[in-house]
Write a protein that holds these residues in place. Sequence first.
Motif, PDB file in Angstrom:
ATOM      1  N   TYR A 121      37.300   1.276 -25.781  1.00 49.69           N
ATOM      2  CA  TYR A 121      35.976   1.511 -26.373  1.00 49.69           C
ATOM      3  C   TYR A 121      34.902   0.746 -25.600  1.00 49.69           C
ATOM      4  O   TYR A 121      33.804   1.250 -25.356  1.00 49.69           O
ATOM      5  N   HIS A 154      36.456   4.905 -35.784  1.00 47.98           N
ATOM      6  CA  HIS A 154      35.703   5.063 -34.533  1.00 47.98           C
ATOM      7  C   HIS A 154      34.269   4.622 -34.693  1.00 47.98           C
ATOM      8  O   HIS A 154      33.756   4.525 -35.803  1.00 47.98           O
ATOM      9  N   ASN A 176      42.113  13.640 -33.128  1.00 49.18           N
ATOM     10  CA  ASN A 176      42.459  12.234 -33.118  1.00 49.18           C
ATOM     11  C   ASN A 176      43.654  11.889 -33.983  1.00 49.18           C
ATOM     12  O   ASN A 176      44.109  10.762 -34.010  1.00 49.18           O
ATOM     13  N   SER A 188      35.130  13.050 -28.004  1.00 51.65           N
ATOM     14  CA  SER A 188      35.736  11.722 -28.111  1.00 51.65           C
ATOM     15  C   SER A 188      36.851  11.529 -27.100  1.00 51.65           C
ATOM     16  O   SER A 188      37.332  12.484 -26.499  1.00 51.65           O
ATOM     17  N   GLY A 206      37.248   6.519 -29.785  1.00 50.05           N
ATOM     18  CA  GLY A 206      35.833   6.309 -29.456  1.00 50.05           C
ATOM     19  C   GLY A 206      35.189   7.664 -29.309  1.00 50.05           C
ATOM     20  O   GLY A 206      35.785   8.599 -28.771  1.00 50.05           O
ATOM     21  N   GLU A 207      33.982   7.768 -29.818  1.00 49.30           N
ATOM     22  CA  GLU A 207      33.317   9.068 -29.829  1.00 49.30           C
ATOM     23  C   GLU A 207      31.934   8.911 -29.195  1.00 49.30           C
ATOM     24  O   GLU A 207      31.413   7.801 -29.119  1.00 49.30           O
ATOM     25  N   ARG A 232      42.666   4.729 -33.946  1.00 52.23           N
ATOM     26  CA  ARG A 232      41.333   4.290 -33.541  1.00 52.23           C
ATOM     27  C   ARG A 232      40.901   4.931 -32.220  1.00 52.23           C
ATOM     28  O   ARG A 232      41.594   4.844 -31.216  1.00 52.23           O
TER      29      ARG A 232
END
Length: 450
Positions: A29, A226, A394, A269, A296-297, A294
């Motif tokens: 991230y 996220h 995800n 993402s 990241g977007e 978990r």
Amino acid sequence: MSEYIPSWQIRAQFCKYLSDLYAKEVPLYNKLASMVRQINKEVIVKHPELGLNIRDVDVISAERHGAIRLGKPQELHMMAKVFRVMAMFPVDFYDLTKSGAKRQPVISTSFRPISLNEIEKSSFRMFVSLLQPDDRSFFSAEVGEQIKKNIENRDFFSKKLRELLTEYEAQGGFTQQQVDTFIQEAAKIFTWSQQATNRKLYNHLMDNGLAIAADIACFANPHLNHLTPNSLDISKLYDFMAEEIPENLKDSIEGPPLRKTRILLRQTSYKAVVEEVLFIDESGEKAKAFHKARFGEIEERGMAMTIKGKELYEKALKKYMENGNQDEFAIIPDSYDDLYKEKLGYYMYNAASQAKDNMSCDIDELVASGDVHITPIRYEDFLPVSAAGIFASNLGNYGVEKINQEETVYTKEQLQDIIGSKIHNSFAIYEQQSTQSLINTYKELGIWDK
Ligand code: OOG
Ligand code: NI
């Protein structure tokens, strides 16, 4: 002068705290966030007409939203109180049991600032989902009960946080010292604990396409799943991600395709990272396992659309989902003037000239003559089909494709009862903002009192 910290500052500080925490906990991230800043810098330099300053790149690239998933109504009720301190209020009802190709056993809302003034200062919001273990189209009665039992006694709101919320209600505000403790205590809810419970239930849920239920019901607290920094050019950033982190990338961008005019919300993402967790069962027996939750977007926001505009978008999306042809979106005009003329988007009005005699009071004429300028209002909400797509990719493409049994009906009223306050309607918010700017413009041009 009040010694209390304005809610937008609490919201902005909380967002920054979560961002730093997440970057520390999830190295990928951290990398994403720096890629976002890099591309945003390039866009700012290349497009001076945007009127953005390179000095502001960190603020421009800051997170626009995060997401958590809750397991029981009391948790949502308490969470709403936490968000209220930051002037984040529930807006819109999303039923993900019926959205997208892969259905998820959750209903959701977004806690966000509502007034333009608050949004401008910090637009951070949180997408919050609530598991529905009684939905028999996802869970048998037996599994539903197991889920409920597993989270029956969990309480991730610390004693200190509860005390602070009571103090907040009594005082009507927080001092900076209280804010610091509040943020620390609230952030604990969102941390990653690495410990899981009930491996049998976990495996059962994973094996049945219900990874989301496993993610919610087998952990002690609802880890932040996220955060989403703001991108000025998501297509460009996506290409950059494809070079830098290809193995983790989601295979498409959700939302409308690339167009000249930016509408609604485009998002994509990198997929959830594999993380080691430790199961500790009732007997005390320990076992290692791997969990994916978990991610990241990134997002790029465009103009908010009217009911008519959104209907057009949904019509195009439905066809696109059937045939995969992006040309379906061509039914939505691609110029801000046409979008305005056809009343598909929300605009702010500004007087562009002085009051004159014989001025028309027809707003469309005033816009056409250049006496009034219009600027699109930014979309501050979510798109249910995009959200379902983000969930599915995800969760390793988990989700249930078809509901065989009779469908459960969820309503906004049910969610309101749980939250304990009204869920706002986003159309009404945009409409109010637009209308208020129209009234102000009429006043400025002297039309209002004529
Ligand atoms: C939330 C997914 C929805 C979005 O951006 O549409 C969302 C989740 O995975 O819990 O955040
Ligand atoms: Ni999201």
